[in-house]
Scaffold this motif. Structure first.
Motif, PDB file in Angstrom:
ATOM      1  N   PRO A  65       0.697  -1.057   0.219  1.00 45.93           N
ATOM      2  CA  PRO A  65      -0.043  -0.070  -0.065  1.00 45.93           C
ATOM      3  C   PRO A  65       0.828   1.212   0.064  1.00 45.93           C
ATOM      4  O   PRO A  65       2.109   1.189   0.149  1.00 45.93           O
ATOM      5  N   HIS A  68       0.966   3.162   5.511  1.00 46.17           N
ATOM      6  CA  HIS A  68       0.602   1.985   6.331  1.00 46.17           C
ATOM      7  C   HIS A  68      -0.984   2.678   6.701  1.00 46.17           C
ATOM      8  O   HIS A  68      -1.113   3.726   7.032  1.00 46.17           O
ATOM      9  N   PRO A  69      -1.843   1.670   6.361  1.00 47.12           N
ATOM     10  CA  PRO A  69      -3.236   2.142   6.536  1.00 47.12           C
ATOM     11  C   PRO A  69      -3.569   2.284   7.918  1.00 47.12           C
ATOM     12  O   PRO A  69      -3.215   1.694   8.711  1.00 47.12           O
ATOM     13  N   THR A  70      -4.342   3.520   8.242  1.00 46.68           N
ATOM     14  CA  THR A  70      -4.910   3.790   9.456  1.00 46.68           C
ATOM     15  C   THR A  70      -6.482   4.071   9.559  1.00 46.68           C
ATOM     16  O   THR A  70      -6.966   4.380   8.421  1.00 46.68           O
ATOM     17  N   ALA A  78      -2.896  -4.246   6.262  1.00 47.18           N
ATOM     18  CA  ALA A  78      -3.269  -3.643   5.045  1.00 47.18           C
ATOM     19  C   ALA A  78      -4.226  -4.618   4.259  1.00 47.18           C
ATOM     20  O   ALA A  78      -4.522  -4.504   3.241  1.00 47.18           O
ATOM     21  N   GLU A  82     -11.096  -2.454   5.280  1.00 45.32           N
ATOM     22  CA  GLU A  82     -10.875  -1.027   4.905  1.00 45.32           C
ATOM     23  C   GLU A  82      -9.478  -0.522   4.986  1.00 45.32           C
ATOM     24  O   GLU A  82      -9.176   0.424   4.298  1.00 45.32           O
ATOM     25  N   GLY A  83      -8.618  -1.384   5.626  1.00 43.95           N
ATOM     26  CA  GLY A  83      -6.900  -1.040   5.294  1.00 43.95           C
ATOM     27  C   GLY A  83      -6.641  -1.016   3.758  1.00 43.95           C
ATOM     28  O   GLY A  83      -6.154  -0.101   3.304  1.00 43.95           O
ATOM     29  N   ARG A  86      -8.098   1.809   1.720  1.00 39.19           N
ATOM     30  CA  ARG A  86      -7.290   3.150   2.179  1.00 39.19           C
ATOM     31  C   ARG A  86      -5.933   3.213   1.391  1.00 39.19           C
ATOM     32  O   ARG A  86      -5.487   4.372   1.142  1.00 39.19           O
ATOM     33  N   GLY A  87      -5.206   2.094   1.565  1.00 37.90           N
ATOM     34  CA  GLY A  87      -4.074   2.078   0.944  1.00 37.90           C
ATOM     35  C   GLY A  87      -3.617   1.347  -0.502  1.00 37.90           C
ATOM     36  O   GLY A  87      -2.735   1.659  -0.906  1.00 37.90           O
ATOM     37  N   TRP A  88      -4.659   0.871  -0.927  1.00 41.64           N
ATOM     38  CA  TRP A  88      -4.523   0.095  -2.162  1.00 41.64           C
ATOM     39  C   TRP A  88      -4.192   1.252  -3.344  1.00 41.64           C
ATOM     40  O   TRP A  88      -4.753   2.351  -3.692  1.00 41.64           O
TER      41      TRP A  88
END
Length: 193
Positions: A65, A68-70, A78, A82-83, A86-88
């Motif tokens: 990602p 780092h997804p938060t 990830a 939801e992670g 957000r990061g894909w």
């Protein structure tokens, strides 16, 4: 004392080895990356060579990602839906291997997907510039307290890799100077911050 935690380990990428590939009608950019030098200390946690050797294969086919997804300020996997959302950026880790005391991995980036997303466009632009890019490993580990060792509070074991994120505009805990990140080729190790 022993505890299990999730850790994000930041690193840095050598553009001389970037490959382009067309598969099944889609274009991919494959960027070499390095992470987890044997015995590295990052964020006061030591990652022994034997713990890395036992676990590095768990990085295969994990997301790469952007950051780092938060969720509401808390780090999440990830791989969590939801992670991932957000990061894909259309990137993942493939061809994970361990050579000369560090983990090497190819970042596979789906060009069409990356070019549809602001974060993906930023990553593609950074790759085109040819400068080292930091990366950061997200992992789960069991930590055991270390007594009386300067700069080390914990030692990691039972590591399971969650992802290896691409960082734009932020430095990793381990850096390109230490041989960590995308488009790096020096086999160095040392302490992270």
């Amino acid at each position: 004392m022993t505890k299990t935690i999730r850790v994000n380990v930041r690193h840095a990428i050598d553009n001389s080895s970037i490959r382009r590939q067309r598969r099944d009608g889609r274009d991919y950019v494959i960027v070499p990356s390095a992470t987890m030098p044997d015995g590295i200390v990052m964020n006061r946690i030591r990652y022994p060579a034997d713990a890395i050797a036992k676990s590095f294969a768990s990085l295969e086919n994990t997301p790469a990602p952007l950051g780092h997804p938060t969720i509401e300020g808390a780090f999440v996997s990830a791989k969590d839906p939801e992670g991932l959302a957000r990061g894909w950026i259309g990137a993942w880790n493939r061809n994970v291997r361990r050579e000369n005391g560090r983990v090497l991995v190819d970042k596979v980036i789906d060009v069409a997907t990356a070019n549809q997303l602001d974060g993906g466009k930023a990553v593609m632009a950074a790759i085109e510039k040819g400068e080292p890019i930091h990366s950061s490993t997200g992992l789960f580990a069991v930590l055991t307290a270390v007594q009386n060792e300067d700069g080390v509070d914990w030692e990691a074991s039972d590591i399971v890799f969650d992802h290896d994120a691409i960082l734009i505009g932020e430095d990793g805990a381990a850096t390109p100077a230490q041989g960590v990140g995308l488009m790096v080729n020096a086999a160095k190790s040392g302490s992270g911050e």
